[in-house]
Each structure stands twice: as structure tokens, then as C-alpha cells.
Design a protein around this motif. Structure first.
Motif, PDB file in Angstrom:
ATOM      1  N   TYR A  81      14.133  -6.074   6.138  1.00 51.38           N
ATOM      2  CA  TYR A  81      13.236  -6.493   7.221  1.00 51.38           C
ATOM      3  C   TYR A  81      12.314  -5.349   7.629  1.00 51.38           C
ATOM      4  CZ  TYR A  81      15.468 -10.993   8.045  1.00 51.38           C
ATOM      5  OH  TYR A  81      15.929 -12.275   7.918  1.00 51.38           O
ATOM      6  N   ARG A  82      12.887  -4.144   7.742  1.00 54.62           N
ATOM      7  CA  ARG A  82      12.064  -3.015   8.165  1.00 54.62           C
ATOM      8  C   ARG A  82      11.027  -2.656   7.100  1.00 54.62           C
ATOM      9  NH1 ARG A  82      14.423   2.829   9.910  1.00 54.62           N
ATOM     10  NH2 ARG A  82      14.551   3.086   7.658  1.00 54.62           N
ATOM     11  N   ALA A  83      11.411  -2.739   5.836  1.00 56.46           N
ATOM     12  CA  ALA A  83      10.466  -2.436   4.748  1.00 56.46           C
ATOM     13  C   ALA A  83       9.281  -3.386   4.776  1.00 56.46           C
ATOM     14  CB  ALA A  83      11.178  -2.503   3.406  1.00 56.46           C
ATOM     15  N   TYR A  84       9.549  -4.682   4.945  1.00 57.02           N
ATOM     16  CA  TYR A  84       8.444  -5.639   4.994  1.00 57.02           C
ATOM     17  C   TYR A  84       7.587  -5.426   6.237  1.00 57.02           C
ATOM     18  CZ  TYR A  84      10.018  -8.178   0.902  1.00 57.02           C
ATOM     19  OH  TYR A  84      10.338  -8.509  -0.377  1.00 57.02           O
ATOM     20  N   LEU A  85       8.204  -5.051   7.340  1.00 59.00           N
ATOM     21  CA  LEU A  85       7.446  -4.757   8.557  1.00 59.00           C
ATOM     22  C   LEU A  85       6.547  -3.535   8.338  1.00 59.00           C
ATOM     23  CD1 LEU A  85       6.812  -5.230  11.540  1.00 59.00           C
ATOM     24  CD2 LEU A  85       8.808  -3.832  12.090  1.00 59.00           C
ATOM     25  N   TYR A  86       7.103  -2.479   7.775  1.00 54.63           N
ATOM     26  CA  TYR A  86       6.296  -1.303   7.466  1.00 54.63           C
ATOM     27  C   TYR A  86       5.121  -1.672   6.562  1.00 54.63           C
ATOM     28  CZ  TYR A  86       9.533   2.317   9.260  1.00 54.63           C
ATOM     29  OH  TYR A  86      10.288   3.141  10.045  1.00 54.63           O
ATOM     30  N   ASP A  87       5.392  -2.474   5.552  1.00 59.56           N
ATOM     31  CA  ASP A  87       4.343  -2.876   4.620  1.00 59.56           C
ATOM     32  C   ASP A  87       3.230  -3.625   5.356  1.00 59.56           C
ATOM     33  OD1 ASP A  87       3.231  -2.951   2.025  1.00 59.56           O
ATOM     34  OD2 ASP A  87       4.083  -4.932   1.652  1.00 59.56           O
ATOM     35  N   GLU A  88       3.595  -4.527   6.229  1.00 60.75           N
ATOM     36  CA  GLU A  88       2.601  -5.286   7.010  1.00 60.75           C
ATOM     37  C   GLU A  88       1.797  -4.382   7.934  1.00 60.75           C
ATOM     38  OE1 GLU A  88       1.591  -8.605   7.133  1.00 60.75           O
ATOM     39  OE2 GLU A  88       2.651  -8.671   5.220  1.00 60.75           O
ATOM     40  N   LEU A  89       2.415  -3.314   8.413  1.00 55.96           N
ATOM     41  CA  LEU A  89       1.736  -2.383   9.317  1.00 55.96           C
ATOM     42  C   LEU A  89       0.893  -1.355   8.567  1.00 55.96           C
ATOM     43  CD1 LEU A  89       4.617  -1.705  11.860  1.00 55.96           C
ATOM     44  CD2 LEU A  89       2.538  -3.035  12.259  1.00 55.96           C
ATOM     45  N   GLY A  90       0.886  -1.450   7.241  1.00 51.43           N
ATOM     46  CA  GLY A  90       0.110  -0.518   6.445  1.00 51.43           C
ATOM     47  C   GLY A  90       0.784   0.822   6.235  1.00 51.43           C
ATOM     48  N   ARG A  91       2.077   0.870   6.439  1.00 50.79           N
ATOM     49  CA  ARG A  91       2.840   2.112   6.266  1.00 50.79           C
ATOM     50  C   ARG A  91       3.601   2.039   4.941  1.00 50.79           C
ATOM     51  NH1 ARG A  91       5.695   3.362  11.896  1.00 50.79           N
ATOM     52  NH2 ARG A  91       6.348   5.195  10.704  1.00 50.79           N
ATOM     53  N   GLY A  92       2.819   2.064   3.857  1.00 45.13           N
ATOM     54  CA  GLY A  92       3.374   1.879   2.522  1.00 45.13           C
ATOM     55  C   GLY A  92       4.425   2.895   2.125  1.00 45.13           C
ATOM     56  N   GLY A  93       4.235   4.150   2.520  1.00 43.27           N
ATOM     57  CA  GLY A  93       5.217   5.174   2.177  1.00 43.27           C
ATOM     58  C   GLY A  93       6.574   4.889   2.799  1.00 43.27           C
ATOM     59  N   ALA A  94       6.568   4.498   4.062  1.00 44.81           N
ATOM     60  CA  ALA A  94       7.819   4.178   4.748  1.00 44.81           C
ATOM     61  C   ALA A  94       8.443   2.919   4.151  1.00 44.81           C
ATOM     62  CB  ALA A  94       7.569   3.993   6.247  1.00 44.81           C
ATOM     63  N   ALA A  95       7.611   1.943   3.810  1.00 50.04           N
ATOM     64  CA  ALA A  95       8.120   0.716   3.182  1.00 50.04           C
ATOM     65  C   ALA A  95       8.774   1.049   1.847  1.00 50.04           C
ATOM     66  CB  ALA A  95       6.986  -0.288   2.983  1.00 50.04           C
ATOM     67  N   ARG A  96       8.092   1.880   1.064  1.00 47.82           N
ATOM     68  CA  ARG A  96       8.630   2.278  -0.246  1.00 47.82           C
ATOM     69  C   ARG A  96       9.974   3.000  -0.088  1.00 47.82           C
ATOM     70  NH1 ARG A  96       6.316   2.537  -4.833  1.00 47.82           N
ATOM     71  NH2 ARG A  96       4.227   2.355  -3.978  1.00 47.82           N
ATOM     72  N   ASP A  97      10.076   3.870   0.909  1.00 47.73           N
ATOM     73  CA  ASP A  97      11.338   4.572   1.153  1.00 47.73           C
ATOM     74  C   ASP A  97      12.473   3.586   1.425  1.00 47.73           C
ATOM     75  OD1 ASP A  97      10.029   7.002   0.826  1.00 47.73           O
ATOM     76  OD2 ASP A  97       9.859   7.385   2.991  1.00 47.73           O
ATOM     77  N   ASP A  98      12.182   2.573   2.246  1.00 51.63           N
ATOM     78  CA  ASP A  98      13.217   1.585   2.557  1.00 51.63           C
ATOM     79  C   ASP A  98      13.558   0.719   1.350  1.00 51.63           C
ATOM     80  OD1 ASP A  98      13.608   2.487   5.107  1.00 51.63           O
ATOM     81  OD2 ASP A  98      12.655   0.789   6.110  1.00 51.63           O
ATOM     82  N   PHE A  99      12.565   0.327   0.557  1.00 47.56           N
ATOM     83  CA  PHE A  99      12.862  -0.453  -0.649  1.00 47.56           C
ATOM     84  C   PHE A  99      13.709   0.373  -1.619  1.00 47.56           C
ATOM     85  CE2 PHE A  99       8.944  -3.059   0.382  1.00 47.56           C
ATOM     86  CZ  PHE A  99       9.649  -4.209   0.698  1.00 47.56           C
ATOM     87  N   ASN A 100      13.409   1.662  -1.729  1.00 45.21           N
ATOM     88  CA  ASN A 100      14.227   2.529  -2.581  1.00 45.21           C
ATOM     89  C   ASN A 100      15.648   2.666  -2.044  1.00 45.21           C
ATOM     90  OD1 ASN A 100      12.543   3.286  -4.798  1.00 45.21           O
ATOM     91  ND2 ASN A 100      11.362   4.560  -3.406  1.00 45.21           N
ATOM     92  N   ARG A 101      15.786   2.729  -0.724  1.00 46.91           N
ATOM     93  CA  ARG A 101      17.125   2.795  -0.118  1.00 46.91           C
ATOM     94  C   ARG A 101      17.907   1.517  -0.425  1.00 46.91           C
ATOM     95  NH1 ARG A 101      21.682   4.975   0.724  1.00 46.91           N
ATOM     96  NH2 ARG A 101      22.650   4.507   2.713  1.00 46.91           N
TER      97      ARG A 101
END
Length: 70
Positions: free
Chosen positions: A22-42
Motif C-alpha cells: 500500500y505504501r509503495a503504491y501511495l509513494y508512486d502516486e505521489l511521484g516519489r519513485g525512489g521511495a516506492a522502489r525501495d518498498d517494492f524491493n523490500r
């Protein structure tokens, strides 16, 4: 300074794939791709067979933070 959503708040279970998703998709929607990528990797660390995270990372393309400037 941007803090990760849920960081140090006790709201994010460090072993919850669902919470990271959920947090990764939220980051992605907010344009925070690096943070989204970190969560997807986690997610993939916790669940290596997670197809949603693998698909999201593939869709996001290469991580520009890892690219070297020439």
C-alpha cells in the motif's frame, strides 16, 4: 526533509507485505519513485515470489539512482 510514511510511528509492521505494498503504491502516486522502489524491493525481500512487486519494478524501469554519470 521528507520522512517515510509510517517511519518511527509504529504504524508499519516491518514484516507486512501488505503494508509495504500500500505504501509503495501511495509513494508512486505521489511521484516519489525512489521511495516506492525501495518498498517494492523490500516486498521482494520478504516474499521473493511476489508478482505484483516484480511487475511494478519492471514497469518503473531502471533505478536512476544507481546509474553513473559519464
Amino acid at each position: 526533509m521528507r520522512r517515510p510514511l509510517g517511519a518511527n510511528s509504529g504504524l508499519l509492521d516491518p514484516k507486512s507485505v501488505v503494508a509495504y505494498r500500500y505504501r509503495a503504491y501511495l509513494y508512486d502516486e505521489l511521484g516519489r519513485g525512489g521511495a516506492a522502489r525501495d518498498d517494492f524491493n523490500r516486498i521482494l525481500e520478504l516474499d521473493p515470489d511476489n508478482k505484483d512487486a516484480a511487475k511494478a519494478l519492471k514497469r518503473m524501469g531502471p533505478d536512476i539512482r544507481q546509474m553513473k554519470v559519464q
